[in-house]
Design a protein around this motif. Structure first.
Motif, mmCIF file in Angstrom:
data_model
loop_
_atom_site.group_PDB
_atom_site.id
_atom_site.type_symbol
_atom_site.label_atom_id
_atom_site.label_comp_id
_atom_site.label_asym_id
_atom_site.label_seq_id
_atom_site.Cartn_x
_atom_site.Cartn_y
_atom_site.Cartn_z
ATOM 1 N N ARG A 31 0.851 -1.195 0.000
ATOM 2 C CA ARG A 31 0.000 0.000 0.000
ATOM 3 C C ARG A 31 0.882 1.238 0.000
ATOM 4 N N ILE A 32 0.250 2.404 -0.072
ATOM 5 C CA ILE A 32 0.964 3.670 -0.245
ATOM 6 C C ILE A 32 1.908 3.937 0.922
ATOM 7 N N ASP A 33 1.475 3.654 2.156
ATOM 8 C CA ASP A 33 2.319 3.916 3.325
ATOM 9 C C ASP A 33 3.623 3.135 3.266
ATOM 10 N N ASN A 34 3.575 1.937 2.736
ATOM 11 C CA ASN A 34 4.801 1.146 2.621
ATOM 12 C C ASN A 34 5.802 1.814 1.682
ATOM 13 N N MET A 35 5.313 2.359 0.595
ATOM 14 C CA MET A 35 6.212 3.027 -0.341
ATOM 15 C C MET A 35 6.818 4.278 0.287
ATOM 16 N N GLN A 36 6.064 4.942 1.170
ATOM 17 C CA GLN A 36 6.611 6.087 1.889
ATOM 18 C C GLN A 36 7.675 5.625 2.895
ATOM 19 N N ALA A 37 7.432 4.498 3.530
ATOM 20 C CA ALA A 37 8.429 3.965 4.462
ATOM 21 C C ALA A 37 9.700 3.565 3.728
ATOM 22 N N LEU A 38 9.548 2.996 2.534
ATOM 23 C CA LEU A 38 10.697 2.632 1.707
ATOM 24 C C LEU A 38 11.513 3.875 1.364
ATOM 25 N N LYS A 39 10.824 4.948 1.044
ATOM 26 C CA LYS A 39 11.490 6.212 0.707
ATOM 27 C C LYS A 39 12.259 6.754 1.917
ATOM 28 N N TYR A 80 0.295 -1.041 -11.577
ATOM 29 C CA TYR A 80 -0.998 -1.651 -11.850
ATOM 30 C C TYR A 80 -1.581 -1.119 -13.154
ATOM 31 N N GLY A 81 -2.247 -2.025 -13.878
ATOM 32 C CA GLY A 81 -3.006 -1.614 -15.041
ATOM 33 C C GLY A 81 -4.337 -1.004 -14.620
ATOM 34 N N PRO A 82 -5.128 -0.495 -15.571
ATOM 35 C CA PRO A 82 -6.388 0.193 -15.239
ATOM 36 C C PRO A 82 -7.350 -0.656 -14.407
ATOM 37 N N LEU A 83 -7.523 -1.931 -14.769
ATOM 38 C CA LEU A 83 -8.463 -2.770 -14.027
ATOM 39 C C LEU A 83 -7.978 -3.034 -12.609
ATOM 40 N N LYS A 84 -6.678 -3.300 -12.475
ATOM 41 C CA LYS A 84 -6.140 -3.577 -11.142
ATOM 42 C C LYS A 84 -6.162 -2.327 -10.271
ATOM 43 N N LYS A 85 -5.925 -1.179 -10.873
ATOM 44 C CA LYS A 85 -6.012 0.069 -10.122
ATOM 45 C C LYS A 85 -7.433 0.301 -9.625
ATOM 46 N N ALA A 86 -8.396 0.050 -10.482
ATOM 47 C CA ALA A 86 -9.794 0.237 -10.087
ATOM 48 C C ALA A 86 -10.163 -0.703 -8.947
ATOM 49 N N ALA A 87 -9.702 -1.957 -9.044
ATOM 50 C CA ALA A 87 -9.984 -2.921 -7.972
ATOM 51 C C ALA A 87 -9.315 -2.494 -6.677
ATOM 52 N N PHE A 88 -8.071 -2.023 -6.772
ATOM 53 C CA PHE A 88 -7.348 -1.563 -5.594
ATOM 54 C C PHE A 88 -8.097 -0.420 -4.909
ATOM 55 N N LYS A 89 -8.581 0.526 -5.700
ATOM 56 C CA LYS A 89 -9.292 1.681 -5.136
ATOM 57 C C LYS A 89 -10.562 1.266 -4.412
ATOM 58 N N GLN A 90 -11.231 0.244 -4.920
ATOM 59 C CA GLN A 90 -12.445 -0.230 -4.258
ATOM 60 C C GLN A 90 -12.123 -0.967 -2.957
ATOM 61 N N ILE A 91 -11.092 -1.828 -3.012
ATOM 62 C CA ILE A 91 -10.720 -2.612 -1.836
ATOM 63 C C ILE A 91 -10.184 -1.714 -0.732
ATOM 64 N N ILE A 92 -9.397 -0.702 -1.114
ATOM 65 C CA ILE A 92 -8.751 0.132 -0.114
ATOM 66 C C ILE A 92 -9.757 0.932 0.697
ATOM 67 N N LYS A 93 -10.924 1.168 0.139
ATOM 68 C CA LYS A 93 -11.966 1.882 0.883
ATOM 69 C C LYS A 93 -12.356 1.132 2.141
ATOM 70 N N PHE A 94 -12.306 -0.188 2.066
ATOM 71 C CA PHE A 94 -12.747 -1.013 3.184
ATOM 72 C C PHE A 94 -11.610 -1.400 4.121
ATOM 73 N N ILE A 95 -10.431 -1.721 3.560
ATOM 74 C CA ILE A 95 -9.364 -2.228 4.421
ATOM 75 C C ILE A 95 -8.432 -1.122 4.914
ATOM 76 N N PHE A 96 -8.381 0.018 4.213
ATOM 77 C CA PHE A 96 -7.508 1.104 4.653
ATOM 78 C C PHE A 96 -8.067 2.433 4.150
ATOM 79 N N PRO A 97 -9.140 2.903 4.762
ATOM 80 C CA PRO A 97 -9.838 4.105 4.294
ATOM 81 C C PRO A 97 -8.963 5.345 4.108
ATOM 82 N N PRO A 98 -7.896 5.559 4.922
ATOM 83 C CA PRO A 98 -7.098 6.778 4.709
ATOM 84 C C PRO A 98 -6.501 6.901 3.314
ATOM 85 N N ASP A 99 -6.335 5.776 2.616
ATOM 86 C CA ASP A 99 -5.749 5.829 1.267
ATOM 87 C C ASP A 99 -6.794 5.975 0.167
ATOM 88 N N ALA A 100 -8.064 5.914 0.542
ATOM 89 C CA ALA A 100 -9.123 6.018 -0.472
ATOM 90 C C ALA A 100 -9.026 7.364 -1.173
#
Length: 441
Positions: free
Chosen positions: A253-261, A403-423
């Motif tokens: 998720r996005i926070d991990n990439m920030q931690a990597l940075k 991610y391609g367009p479909l995977k990005k769309a799926a990620f955006k939907q899933i992230i709403k439920f499992i990690f709302p701050p990234d929505a």
């Protein structure tokens, strides 16, 4: 398994109802000890068996019910302590319970030597002793089915899960505990109870005595998910030492990439702090989402023992990958690998070995803050590159996937439920594998 030492003894009825010792030497760098014993004629005898270590402490006993005994830290035969066999003079205890006309006893001894190898594990997980779903035994069963080599159980603010020694032939369970405060989480690895002080941490001043106590007990320290929007590290990041930083916590998720940075910035400051990943596993979500060992931290250790695995984690002889079967990244230079330090000279090259690339994956190699090599996989493949080292500092590698367009769309939907701050946030390219650096001085 080859036999390294055979000892034979003639035992007659004069030893009936007596015990005696047979000495043997265990060499250095033994990971496991195996002894098989037998006697002939079988109908004429009944011999008890036990072991004493070089410190004079009994390591176990099994009477006459087991003729095959294994001693190691990961697994020992029931009735024997789990431990790494120390070099020195050991004693077999022979108890003569029944001897007719005499027997010939044979003891075949094998020394399984330590051998450097890559071991897969999960450094961060929880049981029902804190807020996980499963008992320690159930969690260990799941880890064995995943074919992990090691796990570190890190329940919140207690070590109850690791008060017991779990005896599994194919899995090493390392002791751990996660200090969990509103201002930050940190893992202590390798000791049974790293702190006895109350876990009430409301400030950095509250944290330091607990940290010092854990250090005094020998704990390896890993700062957890420092950039997490829900429970990141909000105390000072200076003024104490940590061995590792968890740059990858759970599914990518996005926070991990920030931690990597942030971790990369520490490397640029000249700090040798190792990157690790941990699933932070609590439970599965629905029947198809298995999050154990997502990610997996793969270490190159001298043996499958707590001491050697923790040393490899601390040194950075490791890489983090998306799952047990994820891609791999191994860096080699002058007989060294990631986590090692090499004396800088002109003409040095780092060999980067990437395996299990997927189509579209991008291999990136950094020399300090510069990307000095990229390769985009046109198909599923392995890839090797040699990178010339031009200056002191470090070289590290990562595999990135966009991610391609479909995977990005799926990620955006899933992230709403499992990690709302990234929505609603843009979906960046995510790491599928991250290596620790080779350092050059």
């Amino acid at each position: 398994m080859k036999t390294d030492l055979t000892i034979e003894r003639e035992i007659d009825k004069s030893l009936l109802k007596k015990c005696f010792f047979i000495d043997f030497e265990v060499p250095e760098n033994v990971e496991a000890l195996r002894i098989t014993h037998s006697w002939t004629p079988r109908e004429e005898g009944n011999l008890d068996f036990g072991l004493i270590g070089p410190d004079g402490i009994q390591a176990g006993a099994s009477g006459n019910v087991r003729q095959d005994v294994i001693i190691s830290e990961k697994y020992s035969t029931p009735g024997y302590d789990r431990l790494t066999p120390k070099a020195g003079t050991w004693k077999m205890i022979v108890g003569v319970d029944r001897v007719g006309g005499g027997v010939k006893a044979t003891y075949n001894i094998s020394f399984i030597k330590k051998e450097k190898r890559w071991l897969k594990g999960d450094t961060h997980m929880h049981t029902f002793n804190s807020d996980g779903k499963y008992s320690p035994e159930e969690l260990i069963d799941k880890a064995e089915k995943k074919k992990l080599d090691y796990i570190i159980i890190t329940d919140h603010n207690n070590s109850a899960a690791v008060y017991n020694d779990y005896n599994r032939e194919n899995l090493l369970v390392i002791k751990g505990c996660e200090l969990t405060a509103f201002s930050g989480h940190i893992n202590f690895w390798g000791v049974k109870r790293p702190f006895t002080l109350p876990y009430c941490v409301n400030s950095f001043e509250d944290f330091l005595p607990i940290y010092r106590q854990a250090r005094e007990k020998g704990a390896v320290v890993s700062m957890n998910h420092p950039e997490c929007k829900n429970c990141g590290w909000h105390m000072p990041r200076e003024g104490f030492g940590f061995d590792c930083v968890e740059v990858w916590n759970g599914p990518q998720r996005i926070d991990n990439m920030q931690a990597l940075k942030w971790w990369h910035s520490l490397l640029l400051e000249g700090k040798k702090i190792s990157a690790v990943g941990g699933s932070d596993y609590h439970r599965d979500y629905y029947s198809v989402t298995d999050l154990l060992a997502v990610p997996t931290t793969v270490v190159c250790a001298d043996s499958c023992t707590s001491q050697d695995i923790l040393m490899a984690l601390k040194n950075g002889n490791s890489y983090i990958t998306s799952s047990v079967n994820g891609p791999s990244l191994i860096l080699r230079c002058e007989g060294s690998i990631q986590g090692d330090t090499v004396k800088f000279t002109q003409g040095l090259k780092v060999r980067v070995e990437a395996e299990k690339l997927k189509r579209g994956d991008v291999l990136r190699v950094y020399e300090n803050d510069n990307i000095v090599y990229t390769h985009k996989a046109a198909k599923a493949e392995n890839h090797t590159a040699e990178i010339e080292v031009t200056e002191k500092g470090f070289v590290r590698a990562e595999i990135i996937s966009e991610y391609g367009p479909l995977k990005k769309a799926a990620f955006k939907q899933i992230i709403k439920f499992i990690f709302p701050p990234d929505a609603g946030l843009p979906v960046p390219p995510f790491a599928r594998c991250v290596s620790n650096p080779v350092y050059f001085e």
